[in-house]
Design a protein around this motif. Structure first.
Motif, mmCIF file in Angstrom:
data_model
loop_
_atom_site.group_PDB
_atom_site.id
_atom_site.type_symbol
_atom_site.label_atom_id
_atom_site.label_comp_id
_atom_site.label_asym_id
_atom_site.label_seq_id
_atom_site.Cartn_x
_atom_site.Cartn_y
_atom_site.Cartn_z
ATOM 1 N N ALA A 176 23.658 -40.256 -15.576
ATOM 2 C CA ALA A 176 22.363 -39.503 -15.351
ATOM 3 C C ALA A 176 21.817 -39.801 -14.051
ATOM 4 O O ALA A 176 21.324 -39.174 -13.361
ATOM 5 C CB ALA A 176 21.457 -39.818 -16.381
ATOM 6 N N MET A 177 22.062 -41.064 -13.592
ATOM 7 C CA MET A 177 21.687 -41.471 -12.282
ATOM 8 C C MET A 177 22.571 -40.709 -11.214
ATOM 9 O O MET A 177 22.022 -40.257 -10.216
ATOM 10 C CB MET A 177 21.595 -42.887 -11.931
ATOM 11 C CG MET A 177 20.497 -43.659 -12.669
ATOM 12 S SD MET A 177 20.356 -45.330 -12.262
ATOM 13 C CE MET A 177 21.959 -46.213 -12.935
ATOM 14 N N GLY A 182 19.938 -37.093 -4.954
ATOM 15 C CA GLY A 182 19.923 -36.143 -4.002
ATOM 16 C C GLY A 182 19.182 -35.007 -4.413
ATOM 17 O O GLY A 182 19.130 -34.048 -4.000
ATOM 18 N N GLN A 183 18.656 -34.858 -5.711
ATOM 19 C CA GLN A 183 18.156 -33.710 -6.205
ATOM 20 C C GLN A 183 16.520 -34.068 -6.435
ATOM 21 O O GLN A 183 16.226 -35.141 -6.761
ATOM 22 C CB GLN A 183 18.521 -33.289 -7.637
ATOM 23 C CG GLN A 183 20.208 -32.937 -7.387
ATOM 24 C CD GLN A 183 20.501 -32.641 -8.830
ATOM 25 O OE1 GLN A 183 19.787 -32.377 -9.761
ATOM 26 N NE2 GLN A 183 21.815 -32.275 -9.073
ATOM 27 N N GLY A 187 9.593 -30.001 -10.112
ATOM 28 C CA GLY A 187 10.246 -28.367 -10.587
ATOM 29 C C GLY A 187 10.043 -27.442 -9.417
ATOM 30 O O GLY A 187 9.051 -27.715 -8.370
ATOM 31 N N VAL A 188 10.895 -26.569 -9.437
ATOM 32 C CA VAL A 188 10.725 -25.461 -8.562
ATOM 33 C C VAL A 188 9.320 -24.569 -8.729
ATOM 34 O O VAL A 188 9.201 -24.066 -9.959
ATOM 35 C CB VAL A 188 12.096 -24.674 -8.440
ATOM 36 C CG1 VAL A 188 12.012 -23.423 -7.425
ATOM 37 C CG2 VAL A 188 13.245 -25.461 -8.148
ATOM 38 N N PRO A 189 8.595 -24.419 -7.810
ATOM 39 C CA PRO A 189 7.486 -23.627 -7.993
ATOM 40 C C PRO A 189 7.835 -22.111 -8.286
ATOM 41 O O PRO A 189 8.560 -21.435 -7.623
ATOM 42 C CB PRO A 189 6.367 -23.871 -6.700
ATOM 43 C CG PRO A 189 7.461 -24.466 -5.788
ATOM 44 C CD PRO A 189 8.591 -24.971 -6.477
#
Length: 189
Positions: A176-177, A182-183, A187-189
């Protein structure tokens, strides 16, 4: 119960070792005091024979073999040498004091060892294990904490379904890590 023998002790400790050690300490103090008194009297006798006043301006130091340089006198350096006899007596007194101190430490360590050897053994009451009061909420707390740690480790390091309907999966924390490095976590608006 007899006292265990130590290789450093060639005899068994006696009940009056404290009295004996106290007498030895008093004797050592008396010897040191008497020797200091005699050394002081000898120094005073030498000073009086030489005509020096112990409380006056003369300090018992000798004149140097060569006269001091004028620059040294101008800067305030000492113009007299230290007496060799005074230095010898100071060194001898220091050596005697160190030897007496070492001897006293050895005597005290021997006394402490004798105290440990003569210490009474534990009574039956002191040797009984202490039971925790009732109610016992956990019969085996060490086994319980080990099981909890195994469960937590399995949840963190293995794949599994997160719900009974098998709609969400749980992945190991390391993976999961790696996926989230790098992300953006926003959330994307």
């Amino acid at each position: 119960m007899s006292a265990p023998e130590h290789p450093a002790c060639d005899h068994a400790p006696t009940p009056d070792h404290r009295r004996r050690n106290g007498a030895l300490l008093a004797f050592a103090g008396a010897v040191a005091g008497v020797s200091a008194l005699f050394m002081g009297q000898a120094a005073r006798k030498r000073m009086l024979e030489s005509g020096a006043d112990p409380f006056g301006e003369e300090t018992g130091r000798g004149q140097p073999s060569a006269p001091p340089a004028p620059q040294a006198v101008a800067k305030g350096f000492e113009t007299e040498d230290m007496s060799a006899a005074t230095m010898g007596l100071l060194s001898l007194g220091l050596a005697i004091a160190i030897a007496v101190a070492i001897w006293l430490v050895v005597l005290m360590l021997h006394g402490f060892r004798a105290d440990r050897e003569q210490a009474p053994s534990l009574t039956a009451e002191q040797q009984t294990p202490i039971a925790t009061p009732l109610p016992h909420l956990q019969d085996h707390p060490l086994r319980d904490i080990a099981a909890l740690r195994r469960t937590e480790s399995d949840r963190l390091n293995h794949y599994a379904w997160a719900d009974p309907q098998h709609t969400r999966a749980r992945i190991p924390i390391g993976e999961a890590m790696q996926r989230t490095i790098g992300q953006s976590l926003d959330g994307v608006p």
